[in-house]
Design a protein around this motif. Structure first.
Motif, mmCIF file in Angstrom:
data_model
loop_
_atom_site.group_PDB
_atom_site.id
_atom_site.type_symbol
_atom_site.label_atom_id
_atom_site.label_comp_id
_atom_site.label_asym_id
_atom_site.label_seq_id
_atom_site.Cartn_x
_atom_site.Cartn_y
_atom_site.Cartn_z
ATOM 1 N N GLU A 170 0.823 -1.208 0.000
ATOM 2 C CA GLU A 170 0.000 0.000 0.000
ATOM 3 C C GLU A 170 0.861 1.263 0.000
ATOM 4 N N SER A 210 3.325 5.604 -5.871
ATOM 5 C CA SER A 210 3.026 5.615 -7.306
ATOM 6 C C SER A 210 1.940 6.639 -7.624
ATOM 7 N N ASN A 211 0.890 6.648 -6.834
ATOM 8 C CA ASN A 211 -0.231 7.573 -7.073
ATOM 9 C C ASN A 211 0.155 9.029 -6.869
ATOM 10 N N THR A 212 1.046 9.305 -5.925
ATOM 11 C CA THR A 212 1.386 10.696 -5.628
ATOM 12 C C THR A 212 2.560 11.239 -6.431
ATOM 13 N N THR A 213 3.396 10.340 -6.967
ATOM 14 C CA THR A 213 4.594 10.821 -7.676
ATOM 15 C C THR A 213 4.662 10.385 -9.134
ATOM 16 N N GLY A 214 3.895 9.383 -9.490
ATOM 17 C CA GLY A 214 3.938 8.890 -10.859
ATOM 18 C C GLY A 214 4.962 7.806 -11.123
ATOM 19 N N TYR A 274 3.767 1.564 -1.500
ATOM 20 C CA TYR A 274 4.235 1.731 -2.876
ATOM 21 C C TYR A 274 3.102 2.183 -3.793
ATOM 22 N N SER A 275 1.882 1.760 -3.521
ATOM 23 C CA SER A 275 0.731 2.260 -4.293
ATOM 24 C C SER A 275 0.578 3.756 -4.062
ATOM 25 N N TRP A 276 0.718 4.171 -2.808
ATOM 26 C CA TRP A 276 0.622 5.594 -2.482
ATOM 27 C C TRP A 276 1.733 6.379 -3.177
ATOM 28 N N ASN A 308 4.476 1.290 -9.877
ATOM 29 C CA ASN A 308 4.296 0.425 -8.715
ATOM 30 C C ASN A 308 4.731 -0.989 -9.107
#
Length: 143
Positions: free
Chosen positions: A94, A100-104, A96-98, A107
């Motif tokens: 989770e 990925s979602n916040t920085t691009g 790493y998902s965060w 994941n």
């Protein structure tokens, strides 16, 4: 972790025997490397993060993710029964998902369906499902 298991009266989460306990500790050391890198990512600029993420995940950490996926295989939980390592790994996935979602940044867990299923299995546990879906305001509900 032992103190939390004792407080929750769930010593079984540390393994049902010595063999399980050793397996869990070995898994935790791999998970710890993933955690340390994720935490270090929060101290970088977006450009530094993208470079370091690509460099690191193209080598060492990709191997750890793959090893954990192979180890989990088609089981519901890492050592067959629910353990602290499952909670720790789900939390890291989770994180790493965060990231990925916040920085691009990509994941690395998304290509391992069984690891993503582990997160769902953990989130669907009694108590956990209520926590992650509660309307109570938290800056980061699960991470």
């Amino acid at each position: 972790m032992m103190a939390l298991c004792m407080k929750a009266n769930r010593m079984d989460l540390l393994g049902k025997n010595m063999e399980d306990a050793i397996e869990i500790r070995a898994l935790e050391s791999n998970i710890e490397e993933l955690r340390n890198f994720a935490i270090s990512c929060t101290l970088m600029t977006k450009d530094e993060l993208k470079q370091k993420y690509a460099d690191t995940f193209s080598s060492k950490l990709t191997n750890i993710v793959s090893i954990l996926s192979i180890y989990l295989s088609n089981k519901n939980f890492l050592v067959g029964e629910l353990s602290v390592a499952d909670f720790e790994l789900a939390h890291i996935i989770e994180m790493y998902s965060w990231l990925s979602n916040t920085t691009g940044v990509p994941n690395p867990f998304l290509t391992h369906a069984n690891l993503m299923t582990l997160v769902k299995n953990i989130k669907n546990l009694p108590g956990v499902s209520e926590y992650v879906t509660s309307p109570e305001e938290r800056s980061m509900k699960w991470v």
